[in-house]
Scaffold this motif. Sequence first.
Motif, PDB file in Angstrom:
ATOM      1  N   TYR A 116      51.432  39.576  47.751  1.00  0.00           N
ATOM      2  CA  TYR A 116      50.651  38.863  46.734  1.00  0.00           C
ATOM      3  C   TYR A 116      51.550  38.204  45.692  1.00  0.00           C
ATOM      4  O   TYR A 116      52.718  38.544  45.546  1.00  0.00           O
ATOM      5  N   TRP A 161      50.773  37.928  39.367  1.00  0.00           N
ATOM      6  CA  TRP A 161      49.795  38.979  39.098  1.00  0.00           C
ATOM      7  C   TRP A 161      50.330  40.368  39.448  1.00  0.00           C
ATOM      8  O   TRP A 161      49.552  41.291  39.661  1.00  0.00           O
ATOM      9  N   LEU A 190      40.121  39.763  45.253  1.00  0.00           N
ATOM     10  CA  LEU A 190      40.397  39.398  43.862  1.00  0.00           C
ATOM     11  C   LEU A 190      41.368  38.225  43.772  1.00  0.00           C
ATOM     12  O   LEU A 190      41.206  37.331  42.945  1.00  0.00           O
ATOM     13  N   SER A 191      42.365  38.221  44.632  1.00  0.00           N
ATOM     14  CA  SER A 191      43.370  37.163  44.617  1.00  0.00           C
ATOM     15  C   SER A 191      42.778  35.817  45.016  1.00  0.00           C
ATOM     16  O   SER A 191      43.089  34.781  44.422  1.00  0.00           O
ATOM     17  N   GLY A 219      38.962  35.595  42.469  1.00  0.00           N
ATOM     18  CA  GLY A 219      38.854  36.007  41.082  1.00  0.00           C
ATOM     19  C   GLY A 219      39.312  34.951  40.094  1.00  0.00           C
ATOM     20  O   GLY A 219      40.114  34.072  40.415  1.00  0.00           O
ATOM     21  N   SER A 233      41.257  34.000  36.420  1.00  0.00           N
ATOM     22  CA  SER A 233      42.513  34.474  35.832  1.00  0.00           C
ATOM     23  C   SER A 233      42.297  35.769  35.053  1.00  0.00           C
ATOM     24  O   SER A 233      43.112  36.697  35.111  1.00  0.00           O
ATOM     25  N   LYS A 263      41.787  38.651  37.488  1.00  0.00           N
ATOM     26  CA  LYS A 263      43.052  39.026  38.124  1.00  0.00           C
ATOM     27  C   LYS A 263      43.923  39.842  37.182  1.00  0.00           C
ATOM     28  O   LYS A 263      44.567  40.818  37.588  1.00  0.00           O
ATOM     29  N   LEU A 319      43.285  42.932  39.262  1.00  0.00           N
ATOM     30  CA  LEU A 319      44.238  42.765  40.358  1.00  0.00           C
ATOM     31  C   LEU A 319      45.606  43.329  40.011  1.00  0.00           C
ATOM     32  O   LEU A 319      46.199  44.073  40.805  1.00  0.00           O
ATOM     33  N   ARG A 320      46.107  42.987  38.845  1.00  0.00           N
ATOM     34  CA  ARG A 320      47.454  43.401  38.464  1.00  0.00           C
ATOM     35  C   ARG A 320      47.672  44.923  38.570  1.00  0.00           C
ATOM     36  O   ARG A 320      48.667  45.373  39.165  1.00  0.00           O
TER      37      ARG A 320
END
Length: 387
Positions: free
Chosen positions: A61, A65, A103-104, A107, A109, A112, A116-117
Amino acid sequence: MSTIHRLPHWLGEEHAMIREAVRRFADKEIAPHSEELWEQETFPYDIWRQAGELGFTGLPYAEQWGGGGGDWLSFVIVLEELARVDCAVANALMANSTVASLLSNYGTSTQKDLYLRPILEGRQIGSIGLSEPDAGSDAANIATRARFDGERWVIDGAKTFISNSGTELGGPVVIAAVTGTRADGKKEISNFIVPSDTTGYQTGRKLRKIGWRASITHELFFENCAIPAENLLGERGAGLRQTLAQISTGRILIGALALGILQGSLERSVEYMKTRRAFGRAIAEFQGLQFKVADMATHAHAARLMLYDAATLKDSGVPFDMQASQAKLFASEQAMQAAHQALQIHGGYGVMAEYPVARAFGDAKVLEIVEGTSEIQRMIIARAALA
């Protein structure tokens, strides 16, 4: 490199280095604890955190993120090497990756950054809530519903067989819910991000499995579970399309787990045959057992080529659905066969839970079911071949 684990000649140096790093990690940090994790059915939090620190959890990924900026072939190699030692640990990364892909790809910003992070960095664990008691392979039959009250989405329903759910590290669950009826009369399905501490979201009983025992699996329940309007993932009504778009990738990753079991069964069988003696000689001299090893080695090589090809196609941005189904079908069925033969080679020791071959047997069977059964894969392959 052993001839029973020979790399494809075209594999780059970077991929070979990743393989060696993950193999060392698996042998040193996972293998000594695998039996305990299996017996106690506990999630390996320390191992998860270490995998996050090493960049395994977010490898394919975007770095923006918290990911590693790597390719999918590298992630296949990671899962293969982890599953060689413990498929449950590898499955935790695989399931987390499915959430990360949603999410990537869909989603915002803000979504994410919030959701996601942390799962890419290994600080949290994500799960995906699609399966229901009456909606497995037939994903369009889900009954969980979400209604918009003008400010929030309110969810009611239940999910089952949800990997990575109910862990102490929290993390979001991305669930699919019916949000209305389409013009053609079919269900309108949307995806939602539900944080682990949301009121009305409850983890049900822990499900016991014949394999993947250290991979935590629960039922999930939603009763008047209210989430902000901005927790809708992507467009309303696009949920099923979003989820199905990830399935072929999931099949490659399940195939990687199967390849790991296949390779592990081969390596353990070879080691045992060289040291175990019967009738005055090493059992490695018995031709009947040699043939079992020959089949395992051949199938591992073939599965590796199929999976690496499918992953490379994905990395190249070209269609790979059929190749993913072929690789998943072949790898999972041959993993089951290899686990069976490895247990047979080990004889009485093979049915003892302290031996990895016994644990791999249950793990292998799960792989013929998840991300589409073998029957579903054959339907997909036949449909593509006859088109």
